[in-house]
Design a protein around this motif. Structure first.
Motif, PDB file in Angstrom:
ATOM      1  N   ILE A  77       0.880  -1.265   0.048  1.00  0.00           N
ATOM      2  CA  ILE A  77      -0.159   0.023  -0.099  1.00  0.00           C
ATOM      3  C   ILE A  77       0.726   1.407   0.176  1.00  0.00           C
ATOM      4  O   ILE A  77       0.668   2.161   0.717  1.00  0.00           O
ATOM      5  CB  ILE A  77      -0.996   0.028   1.117  1.00  0.00           C
ATOM      6  CG1 ILE A  77      -0.282  -0.030   2.619  1.00  0.00           C
ATOM      7  CG2 ILE A  77      -2.115  -1.192   0.862  1.00  0.00           C
ATOM      8  CD1 ILE A  77      -1.088   0.185   3.762  1.00  0.00           C
ATOM      9  N   PRO A  78       1.859   1.428  -0.911  1.00  0.00           N
ATOM     10  CA  PRO A  78       2.687   2.466  -0.941  1.00  0.00           C
ATOM     11  C   PRO A  78       1.812   3.907  -1.306  1.00  0.00           C
ATOM     12  O   PRO A  78       0.974   3.715  -2.061  1.00  0.00           O
ATOM     13  CB  PRO A  78       3.568   2.190  -1.916  1.00  0.00           C
ATOM     14  CG  PRO A  78       2.954   1.144  -2.939  1.00  0.00           C
ATOM     15  CD  PRO A  78       2.015   0.481  -2.052  1.00  0.00           C
ATOM     16  N   GLU A  79       2.172   4.910  -0.588  1.00  0.00           N
ATOM     17  CA  GLU A  79       1.467   6.090  -0.917  1.00  0.00           C
ATOM     18  C   GLU A  79       2.610   7.543  -1.010  1.00  0.00           C
ATOM     19  O   GLU A  79       3.623   7.291  -0.004  1.00  0.00           O
ATOM     20  CB  GLU A  79       0.389   6.355   0.440  1.00  0.00           C
ATOM     21  CG  GLU A  79      -0.428   5.423   0.209  1.00  0.00           C
ATOM     22  CD  GLU A  79      -1.609   5.229   1.369  1.00  0.00           C
ATOM     23  OE1 GLU A  79      -2.669   5.582   1.269  1.00  0.00           O
ATOM     24  OE2 GLU A  79      -0.829   5.102   2.442  1.00  0.00           O
ATOM     25  N   LEU A  80       2.180   8.454  -1.703  1.00  0.00           N
ATOM     26  CA  LEU A  80       3.190   9.513  -1.920  1.00  0.00           C
ATOM     27  C   LEU A  80       2.845  10.465  -0.633  1.00  0.00           C
ATOM     28  O   LEU A  80       1.924  10.251   0.133  1.00  0.00           O
ATOM     29  CB  LEU A  80       2.823  10.269  -2.855  1.00  0.00           C
ATOM     30  CG  LEU A  80       2.742   9.549  -4.295  1.00  0.00           C
ATOM     31  CD1 LEU A  80       2.689  10.604  -5.526  1.00  0.00           C
ATOM     32  CD2 LEU A  80       4.371   8.582  -4.450  1.00  0.00           C
ATOM     33  N   LEU A 138       7.458   6.187  -3.303  1.00  0.00           N
ATOM     34  CA  LEU A 138       8.149   6.921  -4.443  1.00  0.00           C
ATOM     35  C   LEU A 138       6.961   6.631  -5.628  1.00  0.00           C
ATOM     36  O   LEU A 138       6.389   5.574  -5.961  1.00  0.00           O
ATOM     37  CB  LEU A 138       9.452   6.366  -4.926  1.00  0.00           C
ATOM     38  CG  LEU A 138      10.467   6.848  -3.926  1.00  0.00           C
ATOM     39  CD1 LEU A 138      11.678   5.913  -3.844  1.00  0.00           C
ATOM     40  CD2 LEU A 138      10.886   8.266  -4.257  1.00  0.00           C
ATOM     41  N   PRO A 139       6.853   7.371  -6.706  1.00  0.00           N
ATOM     42  CA  PRO A 139       6.195   7.369  -7.861  1.00  0.00           C
ATOM     43  C   PRO A 139       6.928   6.511  -8.738  1.00  0.00           C
ATOM     44  O   PRO A 139       7.387   6.859  -9.807  1.00  0.00           O
ATOM     45  CB  PRO A 139       5.872   8.710  -8.396  1.00  0.00           C
ATOM     46  CG  PRO A 139       7.266   9.446  -7.982  1.00  0.00           C
ATOM     47  CD  PRO A 139       7.407   8.941  -6.633  1.00  0.00           C
ATOM     48  N   ILE A 140       7.054   5.429  -8.495  1.00  0.00           N
ATOM     49  CA  ILE A 140       7.715   4.167  -9.423  1.00  0.00           C
ATOM     50  C   ILE A 140       6.584   3.080  -9.649  1.00  0.00           C
ATOM     51  O   ILE A 140       6.077   2.331  -8.436  1.00  0.00           O
ATOM     52  CB  ILE A 140       9.009   3.924  -8.491  1.00  0.00           C
ATOM     53  CG1 ILE A 140      10.155   5.123  -8.703  1.00  0.00           C
ATOM     54  CG2 ILE A 140       9.789   2.499  -9.257  1.00  0.00           C
ATOM     55  CD1 ILE A 140      11.322   4.707  -7.864  1.00  0.00           C
ATOM     56  N   ALA A 177      10.181   2.089  -2.774  1.00  0.00           N
ATOM     57  CA  ALA A 177      11.606   1.839  -3.552  1.00  0.00           C
ATOM     58  C   ALA A 177      12.523   2.340  -2.742  1.00  0.00           C
ATOM     59  O   ALA A 177      13.602   2.331  -3.236  1.00  0.00           O
ATOM     60  CB  ALA A 177      11.621   2.071  -4.899  1.00  0.00           C
ATOM     61  N   CYS A 178      12.413   2.804  -1.699  1.00  0.00           N
ATOM     62  CA  CYS A 178      13.545   3.406  -0.717  1.00  0.00           C
ATOM     63  C   CYS A 178      13.478   2.760   0.567  1.00  0.00           C
ATOM     64  O   CYS A 178      14.121   3.142   1.705  1.00  0.00           O
ATOM     65  CB  CYS A 178      13.307   4.978  -0.693  1.00  0.00           C
ATOM     66  SG  CYS A 178      15.008   6.003  -0.164  1.00  0.00           S
ATOM     67  N   GLY A 179      12.610   1.631   0.745  1.00  0.00           N
ATOM     68  CA  GLY A 179      12.720   1.077   2.149  1.00  0.00           C
ATOM     69  C   GLY A 179      11.908   1.420   3.071  1.00  0.00           C
ATOM     70  O   GLY A 179      12.200   1.045   4.357  1.00  0.00           O
TER      71      GLY A 179
END
Length: 374
Positions: A14-17, A71-73, A91-93
């Protein structure tokens, strides 16, 4: 499955900016509310959290910060728990960072020490920057710690390695956006236009002379233009162009000098190409400067731990807004080895999850030592 690995995998999906970490905040809150509540207090701050763990006989407060944004990746790992959010990836842990923080926090809820602990779940590290406004918040001012610590995963180091140095660890950083506006027109009549593609290309070449001719060779600085946009179609001379990049310096004086030279060169482009220009430095991060005495104490303490390999590393050109917290509060950040073939901000970054337990053991041991000191 190790519960912390499950947490990491849940968060990875669930990655979010920055300042959009609503699902992440809700997940963290749900976990925190599952713990015994008699030793903790929780405060929300935008999409972040402050969590105070009360000590048995506190004489000081120790802070621990983790970042929570992504990140937006578009992820390319092929993992079974890959990102469920389109064009978003941890993507940065930061999924690792959060799982480690929850592991350390849980330990001290169950095994209290004398001093109070403040866990800071900070949004927007990747941008536009959450550390500085969080530091200035009423919540932080009320619970201001006497010292503060953080870590960052390092794909290039094997699991079991931690790396840091006294003093400067990460660079001063600034985003860079330059807009150029001239006069477009038909490709057959270039003499009636002011071509912003040519202006942009000229400026990119000029920018590369700043480091080689304006920065002390014994110092270090970087200007990278990572994106250029301009024009509309192949047979129209471009009226507008935009450069997007980053500046990184090892000294604040060099950052000031580099920006002065950028502004001078842009003014020259404005005059030479008869165009309008605008510069925006976007997010600017203060250098990460580790407090020498605390860092040396930590190195000496961890060198006695047979399960950890401590490396005194060189400074890096990476940026981290944790530098704002270290500007006001004594503390340090260190690299945590996670042994990935792909580096930070790469779509295939795949850290070794064994590093989670290593980090939890390192921080629980050290914070127990610090939190029981008179």
């Amino acid at each position: 499955m190790n519960p912390l690995i499950k947490i990491r995998r849940d968060l990875h999906q669930i990655p979010e900016l920055g300042f959009q970490e609503f699902k992440t905040q809700a997940y963290l809150l749900a976990y925190l509310q599952s713990l015994p509540q008699d030793r903790i207090s929780i405060k929300k701050w935008r999409t972040g959290l402050f969590v105070k763990v009360y000590g048995l006989n506190p004489i000081k407060s120790i802070g621990y910060r983790t970042d929570i944004d992504a990140l937006p990746i578009t992820e390319e790992t092929g993992l079974s728990f890959t990102s469920s959010h389109e064009a978003r990836m941890h993507a940065c842990g930061h999924d690792f960072h959060m799982a480690i923080a929850l592991g350390v926090l849980t330990h001290f809820v169950q095994n209290p020490i004398n001093d109070n602990l403040l866990f800071i779940f900070q949004p927007a590290e990747e941008g536009p920057g959450g550390a500085e406004p969080m530091l200035k918040s009423e919540e932080m001012q009320e619970w201001m710690p006497d010292m503060i610590f953080a870590l960052h995963i390092a794909p290039e180091y094997p699991v079991g390695t931690i790396a840091l140095r006294e003093g400067l660890l990460f660079a001063n950083t600034s985003e860079l956006f330059i807009d150029l506006k001239g006069k477009g027109g038909h490709a057959a009549y270039p003499h009636q236009t002011n071509d912003m593609v040519i202006a942009a290309c000229t400026l990119v070449n000029q920018l590369q002379t700043i480091i080689s001719r304006n920065v002390n060779p014994l110092d270090s600085a970087v200007i990278t233009i990572g994106k250029i946009t301009g024009g509309t179609v192949q047979n129209i001379i471009a009226e507008k162009a935009r450069l997007e990049g980053t500046i990184r310096t090892l000294s604040q004086e060099s950052m000031k000098k580099v920006k002065q030279r950028i502004e001078a060169l842009v003014q020259g482009i404005e005059a030479g190409f008869e165009c309008e220009t605008a510069i925006d430095y976007g997010s600017m991060y203060h250098q990460v400067y580790n407090t020498e005495s605390l860092t040396r104490e930590f190195i000496n303490y961890m060198q006695q731990d047979p399960d950890v390999n401590v490396i005194e590393c060189k400074e890096a050109m990476t940026g981290e807004d944790f530098g704002y917290m270290l500007k006001d509060i004594p503390g340090f950040m260190f690299w945590l080895g996670v042994d990935s073939s792909f580096g930070l901000h790469h779509a295939k970054l795949n850290p070794d999850e064994a590093a989670i337990d290593v980090a939890v053991k390192v921080m629980t041991r050290y914070l127990t030592y610090k939190g029981n000191q008179l």
